[in-house]
Design a protein around this motif. Structure first.
Motif, mmCIF file in Angstrom:
data_model
loop_
_atom_site.group_PDB
_atom_site.id
_atom_site.type_symbol
_atom_site.label_atom_id
_atom_site.label_comp_id
_atom_site.label_asym_id
_atom_site.label_seq_id
_atom_site.Cartn_x
_atom_site.Cartn_y
_atom_site.Cartn_z
ATOM 1 N N GLN A 112 5.591 9.376 -8.489
ATOM 2 C CA GLN A 112 5.241 8.043 -8.962
ATOM 3 C C GLN A 112 5.801 7.733 -10.348
ATOM 4 O O GLN A 112 5.925 6.573 -10.732
ATOM 5 C CB GLN A 112 3.719 7.886 -8.996
ATOM 6 C CG GLN A 112 3.036 8.063 -7.643
ATOM 7 C CD GLN A 112 3.348 6.944 -6.675
ATOM 8 O OE1 GLN A 112 2.965 5.805 -6.894
ATOM 9 N NE2 GLN A 112 4.058 7.270 -5.599
ATOM 10 N N ASN A 129 0.812 -1.215 0.000
ATOM 11 C CA ASN A 129 0.000 0.000 0.000
ATOM 12 C C ASN A 129 0.846 1.265 0.000
ATOM 13 O O ASN A 129 0.324 2.356 0.177
ATOM 14 C CB ASN A 129 -0.946 0.007 1.206
ATOM 15 C CG ASN A 129 -0.187 0.026 2.537
ATOM 16 O OD1 ASN A 129 1.037 -0.090 2.562
ATOM 17 N ND2 ASN A 129 -0.931 0.163 3.621
ATOM 18 N N LYS A 130 2.151 1.161 -0.183
ATOM 19 C CA LYS A 130 3.001 2.345 -0.163
ATOM 20 C C LYS A 130 2.661 3.280 -1.314
ATOM 21 O O LYS A 130 2.588 4.494 -1.146
ATOM 22 C CB LYS A 130 4.482 1.951 -0.245
ATOM 23 C CG LYS A 130 5.426 3.155 -0.171
ATOM 24 C CD LYS A 130 6.871 2.702 -0.201
ATOM 25 C CE LYS A 130 7.806 3.902 0.002
ATOM 26 N NZ LYS A 130 7.668 4.911 -1.046
ATOM 27 N N GLY A 131 2.439 2.703 -2.514
ATOM 28 C CA GLY A 131 2.100 3.540 -3.653
ATOM 29 C C GLY A 131 0.823 4.310 -3.446
ATOM 30 O O GLY A 131 0.724 5.488 -3.793
ATOM 31 N N GLU A 132 -0.161 3.646 -2.825
ATOM 32 C CA GLU A 132 -1.436 4.324 -2.559
ATOM 33 C C GLU A 132 -1.250 5.457 -1.566
ATOM 34 O O GLU A 132 -1.793 6.547 -1.733
ATOM 35 C CB GLU A 132 -2.449 3.309 -2.033
ATOM 36 C CG GLU A 132 -3.824 3.892 -1.755
ATOM 37 C CD GLU A 132 -4.814 2.858 -1.267
ATOM 38 O OE1 GLU A 132 -5.884 3.251 -0.777
ATOM 39 O OE2 GLU A 132 -4.499 1.656 -1.379
ATOM 40 N N LYS A 133 -0.457 5.210 -0.512
ATOM 41 C CA LYS A 133 -0.222 6.247 0.477
ATOM 42 C C LYS A 133 0.540 7.419 -0.127
ATOM 43 O O LYS A 133 0.268 8.581 0.177
ATOM 44 C CB LYS A 133 0.542 5.666 1.668
ATOM 45 C CG LYS A 133 -0.285 4.729 2.526
ATOM 46 C CD LYS A 133 0.507 4.239 3.725
ATOM 47 C CE LYS A 133 -0.355 3.347 4.618
ATOM 48 N NZ LYS A 133 0.423 2.836 5.785
ATOM 49 N N ASP A 134 1.522 7.115 -0.995
ATOM 50 C CA ASP A 134 2.280 8.184 -1.644
ATOM 51 C C ASP A 134 1.374 9.025 -2.534
ATOM 52 O O ASP A 134 1.520 10.246 -2.609
ATOM 53 C CB ASP A 134 3.422 7.594 -2.477
ATOM 54 C CG ASP A 134 4.593 7.154 -1.609
ATOM 55 O OD1 ASP A 134 4.587 7.452 -0.401
ATOM 56 O OD2 ASP A 134 5.527 6.516 -2.143
ATOM 57 N N ALA A 135 0.448 8.383 -3.234
ATOM 58 C CA ALA A 135 -0.470 9.119 -4.105
ATOM 59 C C ALA A 135 -1.351 10.056 -3.289
ATOM 60 O O ALA A 135 -1.599 11.203 -3.694
ATOM 61 C CB ALA A 135 -1.326 8.143 -4.912
ATOM 62 N N GLU A 136 -1.840 9.576 -2.140
ATOM 63 C CA GLU A 136 -2.659 10.425 -1.283
ATOM 64 C C GLU A 136 -1.840 11.592 -0.738
ATOM 65 O O GLU A 136 -2.320 12.725 -0.661
ATOM 66 C CB GLU A 136 -3.226 9.595 -0.130
ATOM 67 C CG GLU A 136 -4.221 8.533 -0.571
ATOM 68 C CD GLU A 136 -4.635 7.629 0.573
ATOM 69 O OE1 GLU A 136 -4.066 7.779 1.680
ATOM 70 O OE2 GLU A 136 -5.519 6.782 0.374
#
Length: 266
Positions: free
Chosen positions: A134, A85-92
């Protein structure tokens, strides 16, 4: 403003995981349990620190023939990059940082009115945004192509702060990039309408060398660029709306996409 002074923001140029200690396998657990009195075997089924275990019934429902299985909670101690879930957190985080950056630069007239404190704040937000970028290879991304509007820069050659305010370029300034043809173009609007076109030479997936080939004064008079008209730029953040770039002289550029269909003349 000197047309060649706006570096082209196409400079197309930031872990490691630590092995986890292995837990005893099913056979080891079973062997250890068999050496204990029957009264204490059940107590062996207690939690290992950091790992929740659950017994799975054996085949045919045989008692004592169960095997151990780690429950879902066993992964609660893993670093974020193991959980996916790191990518999702970075996007947020990027969404929030973009809002902060746009709010910070909105009253600064592209940077011409920025105080040292303003510049430091913008720099800090930009660095945080770059850290959650990203698009790791922007020169290979279609998001790069099109016409971008300059929102903020630290380049004094663009801002011309030494000039009286009425002599500074106060119309919009654009930059267009086409990664497929390796062409770029800077465009001033009112009052000078100057343009400069350039060829791009990729140095890595984030950084390019820039070589200006000709200028247009008042968008009419073409002038061949001198051999010294060159530089480098790196794209440090990119999405469909915003681009952050850094020049070879250390200047920061923040731009927003205005026309993804725009093509730079060859």
């Amino acid at each position: 403003m000197a047309p060649a002074s706006f570096p082209l923001s196409v400079s197309c140029a930031p872990g490691s995981s630590r092995p986890l200690a292995a837990s005893p396998g099913p056979s080891v657990a079973a062997a250890a349990s068999s050496q204990l009195p029957a009264s204490s075997r059940s107590s062996e089924r207690r939690r290992v620190p950091g790992l929740a275990l659950a017994a799975v019934p054996g085949v045919g429902g045989r008692k004592g023939g169960g095997r151990w299985r780690a429950g879902i909670s066993s992964f609660s101690f893993l670093p974020p990059f193991f959980t996916g879930n790191k990518g999702e957190k970075d996007a947020e985080k990027a969404v929030r940082l973009k809002e902060e950056l746009l709010d910070a630069i909105a009253p600064l007239e592209r940077g011409a009115e920025a105080t040292p404190e303003d510049k430091e704040r913008v720099e800090q937000i930009a660095q945080q945004l770059e850290a959650v970028n990203q698009v790791k290879e922007p020169l290979k991304s279609d998001l790069l192509n099109g016409k971008w509007e300059l929102l903020y820069t630290t380049s004094t050659s663009i801002l011309q702060p030494q000039r009286p305010k009425y002599l500074r370029p106060f119309g919009k300034i654009y930059q267009a990039i086409n990664a497929d043809t390796l062409r770029a173009q800077n465009m001033e609007t009112y009052p000078y309408f100057n343009q400069v076109n350039a060829n791009l030479v990729p140095l890595n997936p984030r950084r390019v060398a820039v070589k200006f080939d000709y200028f247009k004064i008042f968008s009419l008079i073409p002038i061949k660029a001198p051999g010294s008209g060159k530089g480098e730029l790196e794209i440090t953040y990119l999405d469909e709306e915003l681009r952050v770039s850094r020049g070879d002289k250390g200047n920061l550029f923040v731009l927003k996409m205005v026309d993804p269909t725009y093509r730079v003349p060859l």
